[in-house]
Structures are given as C-alpha cells and as structure tokens.
Design an enzyme around this catalytic site. Structure first.
Site, PDB file in Angstrom:
ATOM      1  N   LYS A 123       0.750  -1.016   0.146  1.00 43.64           N
ATOM      2  CA  LYS A 123       0.010  -0.091   0.105  1.00 43.64           C
ATOM      3  C   LYS A 123       0.986   1.419  -0.081  1.00 43.64           C
ATOM      4  CE  LYS A 123      -4.349  -1.225   1.538  1.00 43.64           C
ATOM      5  NZ  LYS A 123      -5.526  -0.635   2.207  1.00 43.64           N
ATOM      6  N   GLU A 207      -3.768   7.709   7.289  1.00 43.20           N
ATOM      7  CA  GLU A 207      -4.575   8.545   6.371  1.00 43.20           C
ATOM      8  C   GLU A 207      -5.776   9.281   6.970  1.00 43.20           C
ATOM      9  OE1 GLU A 207      -6.502   5.854   3.503  1.00 43.20           O
ATOM     10  OE2 GLU A 207      -4.568   5.408   2.714  1.00 43.20           O
ATOM     11  N   ARG A 299      -6.262  -8.529 -11.033  1.00 44.18           N
ATOM     12  CA  ARG A 299      -6.792  -9.588 -11.344  1.00 44.18           C
ATOM     13  C   ARG A 299      -8.428  -9.413 -11.971  1.00 44.18           C
ATOM     14  NH1 ARG A 299      -8.168  -9.070  -5.704  1.00 44.18           N
ATOM     15  NH2 ARG A 299     -10.469  -8.622  -5.716  1.00 44.18           N
TER      16      ARG A 299
HETATM   17  C1  MV4 Z   1     -10.816   3.652   4.380  1.00 43.23           C
HETATM   18  C2  MV4 Z   1     -11.883   4.066   4.875  1.00 43.23           C
HETATM   19  C3  MV4 Z   1     -12.065   5.474   5.501  1.00 43.23           C
HETATM   20  N1  MV4 Z   1     -11.139   6.429   5.313  1.00 43.23           N
HETATM   21  N2  MV4 Z   1      -9.628   4.772   4.637  1.00 43.23           N
HETATM   22  C4  MV4 Z   1     -11.434  -1.107   4.051  1.00 43.23           C
HETATM   23  C5  MV4 Z   1     -10.859  -1.904   3.192  1.00 43.23           C
HETATM   24  C6  MV4 Z   1      -9.641  -1.368   2.700  1.00 43.23           C
HETATM   25  N3  MV4 Z   1      -9.437  -1.988   1.560  1.00 43.23           N
HETATM   26  C7  MV4 Z   1      -9.986   0.082   2.611  1.00 43.23           C
HETATM   27  N4  MV4 Z   1     -10.992   0.322   3.710  1.00 43.23           N
HETATM   28  C8  MV4 Z   1     -11.268   1.427   4.104  1.00 43.23           C
HETATM   29  N5  MV4 Z   1     -10.416   2.462   4.035  1.00 43.23           N
HETATM   30  C9  MV4 Z   1      -9.740   6.040   4.841  1.00 43.23           C
HETATM   31  N6  MV4 Z   1      -8.916   6.864   4.855  1.00 43.23           N
HETATM   32  C10 MV4 Z   1     -12.942   3.095   4.801  1.00 43.23           C
HETATM   33  C11 MV4 Z   1     -12.707   1.699   4.542  1.00 43.23           C
HETATM   34  C12 MV4 Z   1     -13.627   0.966   4.319  1.00 43.23           C
HETATM   35  C13 MV4 Z   1     -14.206   0.193   3.505  1.00 43.23           C
HETATM   36  C14 MV4 Z   1     -13.776   0.569   2.100  1.00 43.23           C
HETATM   37  C15 MV4 Z   1     -14.239   0.221   0.927  1.00 43.23           C
HETATM   38  C16 MV4 Z   1     -15.446  -0.584   1.158  1.00 43.23           C
HETATM   39  C17 MV4 Z   1     -15.798  -0.914   2.322  1.00 43.23           C
HETATM   40  C18 MV4 Z   1     -15.551  -0.476   3.506  1.00 43.23           C
HETATM   41  C19 MV4 Z   1     -16.051  -0.812   4.764  1.00 43.23           C
HETATM   42  C20 MV4 Z   1     -15.287  -0.243   5.855  1.00 43.23           C
HETATM   43  C21 MV4 Z   1     -14.225   0.684   5.707  1.00 43.23           C
END
Ligand code: MV4
Length: 514
Positions: A123, A207, A299
């Site tokens: 990341k 972040e 993918r």
């Molecule tokens: C975040 C976020 C809010 N703010 N980053 C969850 C999994 C990971 N791939 C990234 N995720 C998130 N990152 C910041 N700065 C909220 C999530 C997140 C989320 C993101 C996409 C789809 C579903 C989610 C469910 C909970 C939290």
C-alpha cells in the site's frame, strides 16, 4: 501500426475452482482453446471438472495442499502442454512470485506482470507511485511510521479522525480508525501487531478518515503495447467485512463527467505500473464528490459481469486476446455504459445469523431465466458445498434498460430462484431491493452493517411455505403405504387450496411484497 508479436494460446490451465473456473472455461471454448482444470479431492465431482476438456487432481481439500501449490501447478501446465495459466481470483491470482515463475517457465500468466502485481501489493509503495503519477490519494503520510512520536506528529497535522493502515494490508486487516489523540498509542500498537501477525511486516501509515464514503471501482484493460482503457465504474458500497454483497454498473451517483475523471485517474494509476490485462482501481468517493485511490486489484474480479453487461465486452475473452499479444483496437475507445446491471452474490451463508456458513448438499436448484438474466453458477443440483473454500456458490446478474428496470428484473429473477438444502443470502437480497435508500441509490459503505444491526433487514416472518403441500402429500402417502390411516377426502381439497395460496404468494415474492 506497431508490429504485434503474437504468442498463440491453444490450451489454458485454469488454476481455480467454482463459478470462476466455469466462467473462464466458457471463454476458452468460445475461442476454440482447450481447457484444463485442477481440482482438489473436495471438488472431484464439481461443475468445472464436468465441463472442462481435461481435469487433473492437484491434492487434498485444504487450499494450501491444492489450489495454492504453485510449483505443482506450473509443473502440471508444462506436462500437459498448456500455453497459459488463468489464475481466476483469490488463490494465486495476486501472487507476484507465481506470475514470475510462470513467465520464467515459458507459460503465459493471464494477468499483469509480476512487477505490477508486486508494486500494487504494497500500500505504501502504490500510494507513493500514485502521488507521483498525479492520482488523487487520501490525504496522509507517504512513509511508514517509525515510532509513536512520529505517528502523533503526523496525525496532528492531518487532523482527527484518522485511519492507521498496514502497508501489507488489504481487506481491512491491520486497519484502525482513531477518533482522537488519546486513542492513538493503543491503536498504533494494535495495528502493528496485527500486521506482523498477518503479514510478517509492521509497516503502518496514516490516512485521513473518510466518513461514510462510497466504494467505487474502475475496470481497466491494458494490452502488451502500452494501451490502457477504462471500461467504466462499478458501485460496490454494499459490503460487509470486505465481502461485497451487491454490485452494480453504472453507479447511481456517478455523472458522465465524474466517470470521465475517475476513468482517467484509473488509467493513470495503471500506466504508473506498466499494467497489462484486466485490472480494477478502487476509489473512495466522499460526500463532496471527491475521490481517492484506495488500492488496485491486479486480477479479474468477482463482479466483472456487471461491467460486461453494460459494455458488451467479454472480459475473459479480452484477457485471452491481450495475453496473446493482440492490441486493443478502436472498439475500446470511449466506452460508455448502456442500461444498468446488478449482481447479487449467492453465498452459502445465513445472512440473518451473522452470515454463518451453511455447508451441505444442494437438494434442489432452480435458477432464474428469461430476458436480461445471467447466472454464473459454480454448482449443480445434488452438489455438496464443503467448508474448505469461499462460500460463494453462484452469482445472479441482471441487465435492465435503467436502474429501476434492473431492480424490478432482479426481484422477478429472485422469485424464480430456488435453492434448497442449504441457507443462502437470497432472502437478504429481497429486503435490500425493497429498501427505500437502496431504491433511491443512496448507498454508502456503512449501509449494510447498519441496516442489519438495527433490524431494518432481518429474517422475514415465516412465509407460507411453498413446499408445505408437498410435505403434507408425502406424509399422507407414506401413511397410506403403511396402511395406518387414510387421508380424509376433505384434506385433499384443503391441500390444493394451500398449494394455490402458496403459488400466488411465491409469484408475488413471499411476504415481502409491497
Ligand atoms: C478507508 C476508509 C475510510 N477512510 N480509508 C476498508 C478496506 C480497505 N481496503 C480500505 N478500507 C477503508 N479505508 C480511509 N482513509 C474506509 C474503509 C472501509 C471500506 C472501504 C471500502 C469498502 C468498504 C469499506 C468498509 C469499511 C471501511
């Protein structure tokens, strides 16, 4: 025109199982390529094994001893004369070493280069690459945090609430939301130890926390000549613990202008790592219409069919073409979505019991058909669902002229669907489709958890059970056979009344009909 070096593919080894193995072998057959699948002991009698031209046992049920045996899989490909390996999703699909080993052995890996996979697997590295490429990322740090003091300093600069994220993470592992400075020390410690335990790496960064965003991702496609195109977005906000439940294309909130800008950002992201083949760039979209790069999935994804339905492009066939060295042609310029597609994932889980797995035998399976309906199903009636793998057994995808039509069509298709013997997520879908917020397109990533937790989406009242008359008939029949009692004539009349009522109810959609 640039000269094309074509490496013809005649046979492909599918290093996967379930519905995606079936999906891939359909593409192979349409291109006249031979299909070979691997299978574990648990999948000896699975649908892909029945449908493929060739099938090879790879090991016992456990994934680590079967679908993850990279060396054995490459050896097998060589032995059977496969020109290429398609990894599907999950398993070895985002394993850079595996992709590199395939190429080193002269086997085409149907996906991007090992370097592209590896750059997007970190990341922190991918964030840095994106910042340098001008792709918007969530405001935050550029480097791993060496200690708590630097975490405190950075967090104060960015402003609370913040997110701590593991560089090696994905799927939310090693991720912590921190509301205020007082919580940082504990969260920093937890995020680090979780990341060490899960990935053997303690690199964590900060972040800004994005509140109630949507998850919107862009499907891209690149060829071996540096051409990269966007095939538009998918709305994937309805998910639970990183497990998507419903996806749609286009997103109800994305305007043509936003689509254009997100598409360009996704192409930039892919270009920054020299991307080829199919890939997905994930973004968070906040309430102000600002979007931020989250990660790239290197993918073919589970939800690729919704993009296929609205673009008319077969992504598996496109993958196979670019993997052979063919260039993307004018057909891929300026693709715009037509109509609306929605996918629901049928998991062998009880959605109203915390998604408890529901393994067992599929006693009855009736898949919906008719206009605009597509089933990507990995099982058949009589198949056993084991506990060894991902519980997703099938996907139901519909296309409609617009979103409202797609929703009505999906409701119609779900009333035709019967799966018996195991619990599935189907009853949840009917509730979602009838939800006012869903219908108005007002989605965000907290919606599913929120509406399950507050009981908006809960197990419905027991509907008059469609099979009740059949069970009654079966009991009556066995009683007659044993010559104990006979069924009074009046019961016969009643039975047919029940049946009629049950039929009507089933056609209207059970008790949830509005
Ligand atoms: C975040 C976020 C809010 N703010 N980053 C969850 C999994 C990971 N791939 C990234 N995720 C998130 N990152 C910041 N700065 C909220 C999530 C997140 C989320 C993101 C996409 C789809 C579903 C989610 C469910 C909970 C939290």
């Amino acid at each position: 025109m640039e000269e094309q070096t074509i490496r013809p593919i005649r046979k492909v080894l599918i290093a996967n199982r379930g519905e995606i193995a079936v999906r891939i072998l359909r593409g192979l057959r349409e291109l006249g390529m031979r299909s070979a699948v691997i299978y574990s002991d648990a999948d000896r009698a699975s649908l892909p094994v029945l449908l493929a031209d060739e099938a090879y046992r790879i090991g016992p049920a456990a994934s680590s001893e079967s679908y993850l045996r990279s060396e054995a899989i490459i050896e097998l490909a060589t032995r059977i004369g496969a020109d290429a390996i398609h990894p599907g999703y999950g398993f070895l699909s985002e394993n850079a070493d595996f992709a590199g080993q395939c190429e080193a052995q002269g086997i085409i890996f149907i996906g991007p280069s090992a370097d592209a996979i590896s750059a997007m697997g970190s990341k922190i590295e991918s964030r840095r690459l994106m910042i340098d490429a001008g792709v918007p990322v969530v405001p935050g740090g550029r480097d791993p945090l060496p200690d708590l003091a630097s975490a405190e300093k950075e967090a104060a600069e960015i402003g609370y609430p913040i997110m701590l994220k593991a560089s090696a993470g994905g799927g939310g592992k090693g991720m912590r939301r921190v509301a205020e400075a007082g919580q940082l020390a504990a969260a920093f410690r937890d995020a680090r130890s979780e990341s060490i335990a899960a990935f053997g790496d303690d690199a964590v960064y900060i972040e800004k926390f994005v509140d109630e965003p949507r998850h919107i991702e862009i499907q891209i496609l690149g060829d071996a000549h540096g051409n990269i195109v966007s095939l538009g977005e998918r709305e994937c906000s309805l998910q639970r613990r990183n497990q998507k439940v419903i996806e749609e294309a286009p997103s109800p909130i994305v305007s043509p202008d936003l689509r254009q800008r997100m598409g360009e950002a996704a192409v930039q992201a892919a270009r920054a790592v020299g991307y080829s083949n199919a890939g997905t760039v994930e973004f968070l979209l906040d309430g102000h219409g600002d979007f931020y790069f989250l990660e790239m999935n290197t993918r073919l994804q589970v939800e690729h069919p919704v993009t296929e339905m609205v673009t008319g492009i077969d992504l598996v066939i496109a993958q196979l073409r670019v993997a052979q060295g063919y260039a993307l042609d004018q057909r891929f310029d300026d693709i715009q979505p037509r109509g609306h597609a929605i996918e629901v994932r049928l998991y062998a889980e009880d959605p109203f019991r915390n998604f408890m797995p529901s393994p067992g035998k599929i006693r009855r399976l009736r898949l919906p058909e008719g206009p605009g309906v597509r089933n990507d199903c990995g099982v058949y009636e009589g198949a056993e669902i084991s506990i060894h793998y991902d519980p997703m057994i099938a996907k139901l995808i519909v296309w409609g002229e617009d979103r409202q039509h797609a929703i009505l069509r999906l409701e119609r298709a779900l009333t035709e669907l019967r799966i018996e013997g195991i619990q599935t997520t189907t009853p949840l879908f009917l509730q979602i489709l009838r939800d006012e917020d869903f219908r108005s397109g007002n989605l965000d990533i907290t919606m599913l958890d929120r509406k399950l937790a507050d009981g908006t989406w809960a197990r419905p009242e027991e509907a008059p059970f469609e099979d009740l008359p059949l069970i009654a008939a079966a009991i009556a029949h066995s009683q007659r056979q044993r010559r104990t009692t006979s069924v009074p004539a009046s019961a016969t009349g009643k039975r047919s009344q029940w049946r009629q009522a049950a039929r009507r109810q089933a056609l209207r959609g059970g008790t949830w009909s509005s």
